[in-house]
Write an enzyme that holds these catalytic residues in place. Structure first.
Site, PDB file in Angstrom:
ATOM      1  N   TYR A 115      -0.234   3.899  15.466  1.00 40.73           N
ATOM      2  CA  TYR A 115      -0.310   4.800  16.609  1.00 40.73           C
ATOM      3  C   TYR A 115       0.274   6.147  16.224  1.00 40.73           C
ATOM      4  O   TYR A 115       1.071   6.270  15.288  1.00 40.73           O
ATOM      5  CB  TYR A 115       0.451   4.233  17.819  1.00 40.73           C
ATOM      6  CG  TYR A 115       1.900   4.644  17.799  1.00 40.73           C
ATOM      7  CD1 TYR A 115       2.303   5.840  18.403  1.00 40.73           C
ATOM      8  CD2 TYR A 115       2.838   3.917  17.095  1.00 40.73           C
ATOM      9  CE1 TYR A 115       3.619   6.272  18.305  1.00 40.73           C
ATOM     10  CE2 TYR A 115       4.145   4.345  16.997  1.00 40.73           C
ATOM     11  CZ  TYR A 115       4.529   5.520  17.594  1.00 40.73           C
ATOM     12  OH  TYR A 115       5.810   5.947  17.470  1.00 40.73           O
ATOM     13  N   CYS A 128       4.016  10.036  10.161  1.00 38.20           N
ATOM     14  CA  CYS A 128       4.514  10.201   8.795  1.00 38.20           C
ATOM     15  C   CYS A 128       3.327  10.121   7.852  1.00 38.20           C
ATOM     16  O   CYS A 128       2.642   9.107   7.792  1.00 38.20           O
ATOM     17  CB  CYS A 128       5.505   9.087   8.487  1.00 38.20           C
ATOM     18  SG  CYS A 128       6.024   9.058   6.788  1.00 38.20           S
ATOM     19  N   SER A 179       0.853  -1.202   0.000  1.00 31.50           N
ATOM     20  CA  SER A 179       0.000   0.000   0.000  1.00 31.50           C
ATOM     21  C   SER A 179       0.879   1.238   0.000  1.00 31.50           C
ATOM     22  O   SER A 179       1.075   1.871  -1.021  1.00 31.50           O
ATOM     23  CB  SER A 179      -0.956  -0.012   1.195  1.00 31.50           C
ATOM     24  OG  SER A 179      -1.940  -1.005   1.013  1.00 31.50           O
ATOM     25  N   GLY A 225      -1.151  -1.047   5.179  1.00 25.65           N
ATOM     26  CA  GLY A 225      -0.190  -1.621   6.117  1.00 25.65           C
ATOM     27  C   GLY A 225      -0.275  -0.992   7.485  1.00 25.65           C
ATOM     28  O   GLY A 225      -0.248  -1.689   8.509  1.00 25.65           O
ATOM     29  N   HIS A 226      -0.406   0.323   7.529  1.00 22.77           N
ATOM     30  CA  HIS A 226      -0.357   1.037   8.811  1.00 22.77           C
ATOM     31  C   HIS A 226      -1.479   0.602   9.748  1.00 22.77           C
ATOM     32  O   HIS A 226      -1.235   0.269  10.909  1.00 22.77           O
ATOM     33  CB  HIS A 226      -0.448   2.540   8.541  1.00 22.77           C
ATOM     34  CG  HIS A 226      -0.381   3.383   9.771  1.00 22.77           C
ATOM     35  ND1 HIS A 226       0.720   3.417  10.597  1.00 22.77           N
ATOM     36  CD2 HIS A 226      -1.293   4.224  10.342  1.00 22.77           C
ATOM     37  CE1 HIS A 226       0.489   4.248  11.611  1.00 22.77           C
ATOM     38  NE2 HIS A 226      -0.724   4.741  11.471  1.00 22.77           N
ATOM     39  N   TYR A 247       6.842  -1.610  13.616  1.00 24.13           N
ATOM     40  CA  TYR A 247       8.289  -1.348  13.571  1.00 24.13           C
ATOM     41  C   TYR A 247       8.991  -2.666  13.222  1.00 24.13           C
ATOM     42  O   TYR A 247       9.862  -3.153  13.935  1.00 24.13           O
ATOM     43  CB  TYR A 247       8.788  -0.792  14.908  1.00 24.13           C
ATOM     44  CG  TYR A 247       8.340   0.615  15.204  1.00 24.13           C
ATOM     45  CD1 TYR A 247       7.785   1.424  14.210  1.00 24.13           C
ATOM     46  CD2 TYR A 247       8.471   1.158  16.481  1.00 24.13           C
ATOM     47  CE1 TYR A 247       7.371   2.724  14.486  1.00 24.13           C
ATOM     48  CE2 TYR A 247       8.063   2.466  16.758  1.00 24.13           C
ATOM     49  CZ  TYR A 247       7.511   3.234  15.762  1.00 24.13           C
ATOM     50  OH  TYR A 247       7.114   4.514  16.037  1.00 24.13           O
TER      51      TYR A 247
HETATM   52  C1  LIG Z   1       8.781   7.303   7.879  1.00 17.17           C
HETATM   53  C2  LIG Z   1       7.959   6.318   8.657  1.00 17.17           C
HETATM   54  C3  LIG Z   1       7.222   6.772   9.743  1.00 17.17           C
HETATM   55  C4  LIG Z   1       6.434   5.881  10.481  1.00 17.17           C
HETATM   56  N1  LIG Z   1       5.674   6.357  11.524  1.00 17.17           N
HETATM   57  C5  LIG Z   1       4.838   5.525  12.174  1.00 17.17           C
HETATM   58  C6  LIG Z   1       3.980   5.997  13.203  1.00 17.17           C
HETATM   59  O1  LIG Z   1       3.981   7.182  13.543  1.00 17.17           O
HETATM   60  N2  LIG Z   1       3.143   5.109  13.810  1.00 17.17           N
HETATM   61  C7  LIG Z   1       3.098   3.802  13.441  1.00 17.17           C
HETATM   62  O2  LIG Z   1       2.284   3.041  13.997  1.00 17.17           O
HETATM   63  N3  LIG Z   1       3.918   3.316  12.487  1.00 17.17           N
HETATM   64  C8  LIG Z   1       4.773   4.142  11.852  1.00 17.17           C
HETATM   65  N4  LIG Z   1       5.579   3.651  10.857  1.00 17.17           N
HETATM   66  C9  LIG Z   1       5.500   2.233  10.523  1.00 17.17           C
HETATM   67  C10 LIG Z   1       4.351   1.958   9.567  1.00 17.17           C
HETATM   68  O3  LIG Z   1       3.124   2.012  10.272  1.00 17.17           O
HETATM   69  C11 LIG Z   1       4.495   0.570   8.952  1.00 17.17           C
HETATM   70  O4  LIG Z   1       5.680   0.522   8.207  1.00 17.17           O
HETATM   71  C12 LIG Z   1       3.287   0.208   8.081  1.00 17.17           C
HETATM   72  O5  LIG Z   1       3.287  -1.156   7.846  1.00 17.17           O
HETATM   73  C13 LIG Z   1       3.308   0.970   6.793  1.00 17.17           C
HETATM   74  O6  LIG Z   1       2.190   0.705   6.012  1.00 17.17           O
HETATM   75  P1  LIG Z   1       2.307   0.862   4.414  1.00 17.17           P
HETATM   76  O7  LIG Z   1       1.004   0.553   3.847  1.00 17.17           O
HETATM   77  O8  LIG Z   1       2.907   2.212   4.149  1.00 17.17           O
HETATM   78  O9  LIG Z   1       3.409  -0.175   4.159  1.00 17.17           O
HETATM   79  P2  LIG Z   1       3.590  -1.437   3.141  1.00 17.17           P
HETATM   80  O10 LIG Z   1       5.065  -1.637   3.067  1.00 17.17           O
HETATM   81  O11 LIG Z   1       2.849  -1.234   1.886  1.00 17.17           O
HETATM   82  O12 LIG Z   1       2.913  -2.611   3.952  1.00 17.17           O
HETATM   83  C14 LIG Z   1       3.353  -3.051   5.213  1.00 17.17           C
HETATM   84  C15 LIG Z   1       2.833  -4.447   5.504  1.00 17.17           C
HETATM   85  O13 LIG Z   1       1.412  -4.494   5.381  1.00 17.17           O
HETATM   86  C16 LIG Z   1       1.031  -5.359   4.314  1.00 17.17           C
HETATM   87  N5  LIG Z   1      -0.052  -4.718   3.570  1.00 17.17           N
HETATM   88  C17 LIG Z   1       0.011  -3.516   2.952  1.00 17.17           C
HETATM   89  N6  LIG Z   1      -1.159  -3.244   2.382  1.00 17.17           N
HETATM   90  C18 LIG Z   1      -1.984  -4.280   2.620  1.00 17.17           C
HETATM   91  C19 LIG Z   1      -3.323  -4.571   2.266  1.00 17.17           C
HETATM   92  N7  LIG Z   1      -4.054  -3.713   1.542  1.00 17.17           N
HETATM   93  N8  LIG Z   1      -3.853  -5.740   2.656  1.00 17.17           N
HETATM   94  C20 LIG Z   1      -3.118  -6.603   3.391  1.00 17.17           C
HETATM   95  N9  LIG Z   1      -1.847  -6.386   3.752  1.00 17.17           N
HETATM   96  C21 LIG Z   1      -1.275  -5.218   3.376  1.00 17.17           C
HETATM   97  C22 LIG Z   1       2.268  -5.529   3.486  1.00 17.17           C
HETATM   98  O14 LIG Z   1       2.228  -6.716   2.723  1.00 17.17           O
HETATM   99  C23 LIG Z   1       3.345  -5.503   4.530  1.00 17.17           C
HETATM  100  O15 LIG Z   1       3.410  -6.740   5.195  1.00 17.17           O
HETATM  101  C24 LIG Z   1       6.403   4.517  10.134  1.00 17.17           C
HETATM  102  C25 LIG Z   1       7.171   4.071   9.065  1.00 17.17           C
HETATM  103  C26 LIG Z   1       7.938   4.941   8.331  1.00 17.17           C
HETATM  104  C27 LIG Z   1       8.792   4.433   7.205  1.00 17.17           C
HETATM  105  C1  LIG Z   2      12.650   4.485  11.305  1.00 20.37           C
HETATM  106  O1  LIG Z   2      11.710   5.300  11.945  1.00 20.37           O
HETATM  107  C2  LIG Z   2      11.654   6.634  11.479  1.00 20.37           C
HETATM  108  C3  LIG Z   2      10.647   7.389  12.307  1.00 20.37           C
HETATM  109  O2  LIG Z   2       9.421   6.726  12.347  1.00 20.37           O
HETATM  110  C4  LIG Z   2      11.315   6.641   9.999  1.00 20.37           C
HETATM  111  O3  LIG Z   2      11.380   7.969   9.512  1.00 20.37           O
HETATM  112  C5  LIG Z   2      12.260   5.758   9.238  1.00 20.37           C
HETATM  113  O4  LIG Z   2      11.838   5.686   7.894  1.00 20.37           O
HETATM  114  C6  LIG Z   2      12.279   4.375   9.839  1.00 20.37           C
HETATM  115  N1  LIG Z   2      13.232   3.493   9.230  1.00 20.37           N
HETATM  116  C7  LIG Z   2      12.954   2.460   8.429  1.00 20.37           C
HETATM  117  C8  LIG Z   2      13.808   1.296   8.504  1.00 20.37           C
HETATM  118  O5  LIG Z   2      12.043   2.506   7.657  1.00 20.37           O
END
Ligand SMILES: Cc1cc2nc3c(=O)[nH]c(=O)nc-3n(C[C@H](O)[C@H](O)[C@H](O)COP(=O)(O)OP(=O)(O)OC[C@H]3O[C@@H](n4cnc5c(N)ncnc54)[C@H](O)[C@@H]3O)c2cc1C
Ligand SMILES: *[C@@H]1O[C@H](CO)[C@@H](O)[C@H](O)[C@H]1NC(C)=O
Ligand SMILES: *[C@@H]1O[C@H](CO)[C@@H](O)[C@H](O)[C@H]1NC(C)=O
Ligand SMILES: *[C@@H]1O[C@H](CO)[C@@H](O)[C@H](O)[C@H]1NC(C)=O
Ligand SMILES: *[C@@H]1O[C@H](CO)[C@@H](O)[C@H](O)[C@H]1NC(C)=O
Ligand SMILES: *[C@@H]1O[C@H](CO)[C@@H](O)[C@H](O)[C@H]1NC(C)=O
Ligand SMILES: *[C@@H]1O[C@H](CO)[C@@H](O)[C@H](O)[C@H]1NC(C)=O
Ligand SMILES: *[C@@H]1O[C@H](CO)[C@@H](O)[C@H](O)[C@H]1NC(C)=O
Ligand SMILES: *[C@@H]1O[C@H](CO)[C@@H](O)[C@H](O)[C@H]1NC(C)=O
Ligand SMILES: *[C@@H]1O[C@H](CO)[C@@H](O)[C@H](O)[C@H]1NC(C)=O
Length: 528
Positions: free
Chosen positions: A183, A169, A104, A176-177, A470
């Protein structure tokens, strides 16, 4: 060559030619592509032969560790534009035993949404990104490919008194989130994203489109924190929006260890998880250089958010946390929507449209993060030795996020996310670097691991808990990822989910008994 020899040579050559063309024609990926409806292939499918394959692949890659020449690439990327594309993709991937990665927002810390160690395809959700706010109900339907920024922007475009509790972010994807818990700084008041999700639509392994009613409460429970990709493809979520004051207060004050910040951090541990729910204060230790010699010192940023008026905040702070010395000039009053930009480090006055931007850095950095839960205050002397070790790292920092408040009121079994009462705070360790040499990468990853080792006495044990969002492959992962070993799964599963792991296994066994939806840290089926 005699005639026999020639004949043999010819036959052998023919066999090789035939064999090659046969294998090409019958390779699983070719079968998979042939299985899909023609229009799906021509309109939304990219293979390495398509010129935009790399652009599409890289668009959502957030971690440069998984964007190298040696990173395994998908056999195809399906950029679904319609629910039926997802149903067809599942059907054809299943019948050809091809692994599927669902992406996603692409923020997975270990790249599990777009990398695998066995041949795979990506089901990319970015086109499915609608956000539909219902002001009368204070609810929203959001598709998996929607970013948090788009969700926040659309909420604020309708009302300045509504919000949704989720991550900082704003390029994170809803898919995924949310399925990993989600949170952010509204957590102490309203809990996690999943505590405020009231319905969902998904496609299961049989290709059925389910909603909360038709999937049943067990599966609806599992996808709210158990990680969606073990159970199916989440299409959309229904969010219960939460009320916020028209203005919130934010601050970011920095205190150096040389100015007595250790005592302030010590006090922070005692009170941050007990403060009024309206107040969230993150402590962020990092290393800064001071003076002409560039001496390295640890500096703590206390980044806060208060859902109320400035006078009430200052009264509260004077009473509970005078050590921080927060004063009026440190505080900024703004609508909640502006605060989402402030938390992301954008200067005050940044236009809200930035929330709609795609991740702007085409060259993300190399990164390795890890997590821990703290249940009793870390002694002062230990804090001093932690700062000392931090200074030995390069670009190493931490984020300490306080729990308590609403998080204590929700039972650990209510969702798969089990880290509720009894946690003072969540630590995130961050390590970031830009040098592409593998030796430098190894050095950074090694440092993260040794820091984590060092923290052992101060954090949760049996199990040493970790936060699914994480993602950290160090705590246990299956390789090759198409074989899910129960003992390995139990290692990471108990850290992510504690007592909820068994229920997740039961749901998985029921809804995906053949374990089609699998990856390095997926929920295993119970062996019969
Ligand atoms: C810069 C940054 C800041 C962040 N800040 C926070 C924060 O403040 N709070 C917090 O809780 N987390 C935070 N995270 C972590 C983030 O919540 C996770 O990385 C989350 O999984 C990201 O979701 P995505 O859809 O962007 O990721 P993706 O990489 O697309 O997916 C993550 C996981 O979910 C699965 N998935 C994705 N979409 C689907 C779908 N539609 N159906 C089923 N499975 C799916 C994927 O296969 C994978 O296993 C942060 C990460 C980054 C890189
Ligand atoms: C580690 O966490 C920070 C803050 O949430 C995020 O900006 C960064 O992308 C993360 N690193 C990885 C491995 O994605
Ligand atoms: C990818 O290339 C194939 C073969 O040239 C073409 O038929 C298809 O339309 C291309 N895919 C997309 C999404 O453009
Ligand atoms: C896993 O993938 C490997 C590599 O493609 C393959 O050889 C093996 O048969 C697969 N195993 C299963 C259980 O699908
Ligand atoms: C915000 O709302 C206005 C008025 O309802 C609308 O015209 C505009 O398109 C909306 N902006 C976005 C980005 O949806
Ligand atoms: C605290 O750190 C900052 C660097 O961010 C520096 O400018 C300042 O002088 C430091 N203060 C003290 C008292 O060391
Ligand atoms: C408030 O704090 C800032 C720095 O944190 C300081 O510069 C300022 O003098 C303080 N103001 C008052 C009134 O104490
Ligand atoms: C909030 O954002 C809006 C839109 O960009 C802007 O007009 C307003 O000044 C901002 N308010 C504050 C206090 O930052
Ligand atoms: C990257 O690290 C290598 C190995 O330590 C070093 O030789 C090289 O100079 C570094 N490159 C840059 C651009 O800093
Ligand atoms: C990283 O740690 C491993 C295992 O301890 C060690 O073998 C290796 O030399 C270390 N690498 C670097 C670059 O420090």
């Amino acid at each position: 060559m005699d005639t026999m020899g020639k004949l043999f040579f010819l036959t052998a050559t023919l066999t090789i030619v035939l064999f090659n063309s046969t294998t090409a024609a019958t390779s699983p990926i070719q079968h998979f592509l042939n299985c899909l409806p023609h229009s799906l292939v021509s309109e939304v499918t990219y293979t390495p032969n398509n010129a935009s394959f790399s652009t599409i692949l890289n668009m959502k890659i957030q971690n440069k560790r998984f964007k190298t020449a040696t990173t395994p690439k998908p056999l195809a990327i399906i950029t679904a534009k319609d629910d039926s594309h997802i149903q067809e993709t599942i059907k054809c991937a299943k019948s050809n035993n091809i692994q599927i990665r669902i992406r996603s927002g692409g923020h997975d810390y270990e790249g599990f949404s777009y990398v695998s160690d066995v041949p795979f395809i990506i089901l990319d959700m970015f086109h499915l990104n609608s956000v539909d706010i219902n002001l009368q109900e204070s609810t929203a339907w959001v598709e998996s490919g929607a970013t948090l920024g788009k969700i926040y922007y659309n909420i604020a475009n309708k009302s300045n008194k509504l919000a949704f509790p989720s991550g900082v972010c704003f390029t994170l994807g809803a898919g995924g989130h949310f399925s990993g818990g989600g949170y952010g700084n509204l957590m102490r008041k309203f809990g996690l994203s999943v505590d405020n999700i009231i319905d969902a639509k998904m496609v299961d392994v049989k290709g059925n489109i389910l909603d909360r009613k038709s999937m049943g409460e067990d599966l609806f429970w599992a996808i709210r924190g158990g990680g969606g990709a073990s159970f199916g493809v989440i299409l959309s979520w229904k969010l219960q929006l939460v009320p916020v004051t028209p203005q919130v207060i934010v601050f970011d004050v920095k205190r150096n260890v040389s100015e007595g910040a250790t005592d302030i951090v010590y006090k922070w541990q005692l009170i941050a998880p007990k403060l009024h729910k309206d107040l969230f204060i993150r402590a962020q230790p990092n290393v800064v250089q001071i003076g002409q010699e560039g001496k390295k010192v640890v500096q703590i940023s206390f980044i806060g958010q208060f859902l109320g008026k400035i006078e009430r905040l200052l009264t509260l702070m004077n009473k509970e946390f005078p050590e921080l010395g927060l004063n009026k000039s440190d505080c900024f009053s703004m609508p909640w929507i502006n605060s989402t930009l402030f938390w992301y480090g954008e200067p005050i006055g940044t236009p809200l449209e930035v929330l709609l931007d795609e991740p702007k850095d085409p060259q993300p950095l190399y990164q390795k993060n890890k997590s821990d839960y703290v249940k009793k205050p870390i002694p002062r002397e230990a804090l001093e030795s932690i700062w000392k070790l931090m200074i030995e790292g390069e670009n190493f920092l931490m984020q300490w996020n306080p729990y308590g408040g609403r998080m204590e009121e929700i039972l650990p079994s209510e969702t798969p996310f089990s880290h509720r009462a009894g946690n003072l705070f969540l630590i995130q360790y961050l390590n970031i670097w830009s040098n592409e040499s593998s030796e430098v990468s190894e050095r950074h990853v090694n440092f993260s691991r040794s820091f984590f080792e060092f923290m052992t006495p101060y954090v949760s044990t049996s199990p040493r808990e970790a936060f699914l969002n994480y993602r950290d492959a160090d705590i246990g992962a299956n390789h090759p990822s198409n074989v899910t070993r129960f003992d390995i799964a139990k290692t990471y599963g108990s850290k992510f989910f504690k007592g909820n792991f068994e229920r997740l296994v039961s749901v998985k066994t029921k809804v995906d008994p053949q374990n089609f939806f699998r990856y390095e840290q997926s929920i295993p089926t119970r062996s019969l």
